[in-house]
Design a protein around this motif. Structure first.
Motif, mmCIF file in Angstrom:
data_model
loop_
_atom_site.group_PDB
_atom_site.id
_atom_site.type_symbol
_atom_site.label_atom_id
_atom_site.label_comp_id
_atom_site.label_asym_id
_atom_site.label_seq_id
_atom_site.Cartn_x
_atom_site.Cartn_y
_atom_site.Cartn_z
ATOM 1 N N ASN A 43 0.857 -1.188 0.000
ATOM 2 C CA ASN A 43 0.000 0.000 0.000
ATOM 3 C C ASN A 43 0.893 1.237 0.000
ATOM 4 O O ASN A 43 1.724 1.401 0.893
ATOM 5 C CB ASN A 43 -0.893 0.010 1.244
ATOM 6 N N THR A 44 0.737 2.092 -0.998
ATOM 7 C CA THR A 44 1.543 3.309 -1.077
ATOM 8 C C THR A 44 0.951 4.383 -0.162
ATOM 9 O O THR A 44 -0.214 4.313 0.221
ATOM 10 C CB THR A 44 1.608 3.816 -2.529
ATOM 11 N N THR A 46 -0.808 7.538 1.486
ATOM 12 C CA THR A 46 -2.041 8.264 1.151
ATOM 13 C C THR A 46 -2.132 9.488 2.044
ATOM 14 O O THR A 46 -1.231 9.751 2.847
ATOM 15 C CB THR A 46 -3.279 7.377 1.410
ATOM 16 N N THR A 47 -3.223 10.197 1.958
ATOM 17 C CA THR A 47 -3.414 11.340 2.856
ATOM 18 C C THR A 47 -3.577 10.878 4.303
ATOM 19 O O THR A 47 -3.271 11.604 5.232
ATOM 20 C CB THR A 47 -4.643 12.172 2.436
ATOM 21 N N ASP A 50 1.556 8.484 5.728
ATOM 22 C CA ASP A 50 2.652 8.947 4.877
ATOM 23 C C ASP A 50 3.754 7.906 4.726
ATOM 24 O O ASP A 50 4.867 8.223 4.345
ATOM 25 C CB ASP A 50 3.225 10.257 5.414
#
Length: 165
Positions: A43-44, A46-47, A50
């Motif tokens: 999972n990269t 996201t808002t 971080d």
């Protein structure tokens, strides 16, 4: 991705050479044994977070404790693992040795798993969790090749497991 297996007396190590792009867009899976399957996805950031995380789902036949380990050398001793017993919350452990007294839960501030669960349903034990890939003082899960360990107990009491599993 390529999978290489390395065996220790009673733990199986899988080397995963991820084509990370595939495991970001899709769930990757590896058949660990004739009774266990590992699904995982990177999972990269996201808002909401971080950092890179990785989501694991280990599915094994039967009702028993199961776990996924993280290793720098493919050996159980000196590695770390997430262990789960159906009906309890999975936790991170330090694998200091092969006897029960050497497998210790990490300190409370190191218990950073999210969406962690372990359930027994329809003849399968299913361990799910999301883990930060790089945590201070822990084995790093890197882009590219990693060595994951897995174990399946012989029952619900956390302890020794079947040889090779």
């Amino acid at each position: 991705h390529k999978t290489k297996a390395a065996k220790e007396d009673d733990v199986t190590a899988k080397r995963l050479d991820d084509d990370e792009e595939d495991c970001i867009t899709d769930v990757c899976n590896v058949e660990l044994s004739h009774t266990c399957l590992l699904n995982y996805k990177v999972n990269t950031p996201t808002t909401a977070t971080d950092v890179n995380t990785i989501t694991f789902e280990l599915v094994c036949e039967g009702e028993a404790w199961i776990g996924i380990g993280f290793s720098n050398d493919g050996q159980m001793i000196g590695s770390e693992a997430v262990l789960g017993v159906p009906g309890s919350v999975p936790q991170k452990y330090v694998l200091g040795g092969k006897d029960n007294s050497s497998v210790m839960p990490m300190a409370a501030h190191k218990q950073t798993l999210t969406d962690a669960s372990v359930e027994y349903e329809s003849g399968l034990t299913i361990l799910k969790f999301t883990k930060t890939m790089k945590e201070e003082g822990e084995v790093e899960i890197r882009s590219g090749e990693n060595t994951f360990l897995y174990a399946q107990g012989m029952g619900l009491d956390l302890g020794y497991h079947a040889t090779g599993e």
